[in-house]
Design a protein around this motif. Structure first.
Motif, PDB file in Angstrom:
ATOM      1  N   GLY A   1     -19.262 -41.569  -9.537  1.00  0.00           N
ATOM      2  CA  GLY A   1     -19.193 -40.277  -9.358  1.00  0.00           C
ATOM      3  C   GLY A   1     -20.482 -39.438  -9.316  1.00  0.00           C
ATOM      4  N   LEU A   2     -21.706 -40.205  -9.364  1.00  0.00           N
ATOM      5  CA  LEU A   2     -23.041 -39.399  -9.388  1.00  0.00           C
ATOM      6  C   LEU A   2     -23.153 -38.357  -8.169  1.00  0.00           C
ATOM      7  CD1 LEU A   2     -25.957 -39.814 -10.578  1.00  0.00           C
ATOM      8  CD2 LEU A   2     -26.653 -41.387  -8.408  1.00  0.00           C
TER       9      LEU A   2
ATOM     10  N   TRP B   1     -30.201 -50.220  -7.064  1.00  0.00           N
ATOM     11  CA  TRP B   1     -30.157 -50.116  -5.549  1.00  0.00           C
ATOM     12  C   TRP B   1     -30.543 -48.916  -4.934  1.00  0.00           C
ATOM     13  CZ3 TRP B   1     -27.314 -47.213  -1.991  1.00  0.00           C
ATOM     14  CH2 TRP B   1     -26.920 -48.034  -0.801  1.00  0.00           C
ATOM     15  N   MET B   2     -31.150 -48.901  -3.863  1.00  0.00           N
ATOM     16  CA  MET B   2     -31.612 -47.664  -3.160  1.00  0.00           C
ATOM     17  C   MET B   2     -31.374 -47.793  -1.606  1.00  0.00           C
ATOM     18  SD  MET B   2     -34.939 -46.836  -5.203  1.00  0.00           S
ATOM     19  CE  MET B   2     -35.719 -45.585  -4.261  1.00  0.00           C
TER      20      MET B   2
ATOM     21  N   ARG C   1     -23.154 -43.800  -6.838  1.00  0.00           N
ATOM     22  CA  ARG C   1     -22.029 -43.062  -6.551  1.00  0.00           C
ATOM     23  C   ARG C   1     -20.730 -43.531  -6.716  1.00  0.00           C
ATOM     24  NH1 ARG C   1     -24.655 -40.555  -2.822  1.00  0.00           N
ATOM     25  NH2 ARG C   1     -25.721 -39.108  -4.331  1.00  0.00           N
ATOM     26  N   ALA C   2     -20.544 -44.552  -5.984  1.00  0.00           N
ATOM     27  CA  ALA C   2     -19.272 -45.199  -5.699  1.00  0.00           C
ATOM     28  C   ALA C   2     -19.156 -45.979  -6.868  1.00  0.00           C
ATOM     29  CB  ALA C   2     -19.114 -45.949  -4.329  1.00  0.00           C
ATOM     30  N   GLN C   3     -19.955 -46.682  -7.539  1.00  0.00           N
ATOM     31  CA  GLN C   3     -19.579 -47.767  -8.519  1.00  0.00           C
ATOM     32  C   GLN C   3     -20.044 -47.566  -9.807  1.00  0.00           C
ATOM     33  OE1 GLN C   3     -20.699 -51.617  -6.826  1.00  0.00           O
ATOM     34  NE2 GLN C   3     -19.379 -51.112  -4.796  1.00  0.00           N
ATOM     35  N   GLY C   4     -20.895 -46.700  -9.935  1.00  0.00           N
ATOM     36  CA  GLY C   4     -21.703 -46.679 -11.050  1.00  0.00           C
ATOM     37  C   GLY C   4     -22.816 -47.660 -11.272  1.00  0.00           C
TER      38      GLY C   4
END
Length: 282
Positions: A47-48, A72-73, A109-112
């Motif tokens: 949820g970033l 990861w980017m 954002r999706a997984q932390g």
């Protein structure tokens, strides 16, 4: 044996904190390296917010390297690249006459998950500051490995210590990620050379470099790991004086002012797959 010791200065980039050692008021460059940021380490929950992302922004006159220890980017740029950046891989973006790019953290954002790495800029040499922009991705398996008793690591870019990277550099340089066992001597290539300690400790004469410190070596210096140590070793031949203003690097102040005017007026193309927002000129 150490010409200078520079402590990182902590900077907040929204939800990401970095430790910056170059440029510094007492040392603008080491070889062609003009910018050095230690990103994180940080552990993000799922949820970033999107505010953590590095929105599209411009560069001229340099090449960038993103090197991850963890995380990861997603890189997207104005020459059409869309490349996930993973630990151990090299992503070399040549800005030249002008490029724009973004770095987003969609997986976190999706997984932390974590983010920990190094962001560096290399100034392009005279005569090549305005070359065409490009992006090169090197798989981890193709990054040269140094593996000796007490010394292990990767040559990220350039050539030194009998190794040569496939990264298309534009001037003589070297950039290593190294792991040293206690008591291991750090090999130092000739020329301008510096080491940034990520973890552990590096003894240089009567001084000791601690995590978050950059040491610039003098001629004949000898360095030895005091404990298990992770560091970045880099340097090379100088390219001459360079001016740095925001994200622009050039041997000409006038060229930087032109780039600022171009960005302010919207004359620099945004990334093909990320063109709905951008970072305004400060």
């Amino acid at each position: 044996m150490l010409q200078q010791v520079i402590d990182q200065r902590r900077h907040s980039l929204g939800l990401l904190e970095v430790g910056r050692v170059l440029p510094h008021r007492s040392r603008r460059m080491v070889g062609p390296f003009v910018f050095f940021d230690h990103m994180g380490p940080v552990q993000w929950a799922a949820g970033l917010p999107r505010e953590a992302d590095i929105r599209p922004h411009p560069h001229i006159g340099l090449a960038t390297i993103s090197w991850l220890f963890e995380g990861w980017m997603m890189h997207r740029d104005s020459v059409g690249s869309e490349q996930p950046i993973l630990p151990g891989e090299v992503n070399w973006m040549t800005a030249g006459s002008g490029i724009t790019h973004s770095e987003r953290f969609e997986q976190q954002r999706a997984q932390g998950g974590p983010l920990h790495g190094i962001q560096t800029w290399v100034a392009l040499p005279d005569g090549q500051e305005e070359i065409a922009p490009s992006f090169d991705h090197i798989d981890a398996a193709d990054v040269p490995l140094i593996d000796e008793p007490g010394l292990r690591g990767r040559l990220i870019a350039g050539s030194a210590l009998g190794l040569r990277s496939p990264v298309p550099v534009h001037s003589p340089l070297f950039y290593f990620h190294l792991e040293l066992a206690p008591g291991q001597v750090l090999p130092l290539p000739p020329g301008e050379v510096a080491a940034y300690v990520v973890a552990g400790a590096l003894a240089v004469g009567s001084q000791t470099l601690q995590p978050g410190q950059l040491g610039v070596f003098g001629p004949g210096a000898q360095a030895r790991a005091s404990e298990p140590t992770t560091l970045m070793l880099f340097g090379g031949e100088p390219v001459g004086e360079r001016f740095v203003d925001w994200n622009f690097v050039s041997s000409s102040r006038e060229r930087i002012e032109q780039a600022k005017a171009d960005w302010r007026a919207g004359r620099m193309k945004l990334p093909d797959a990320d063109d709905q927002e951008f970072i305004p000129l400060p």
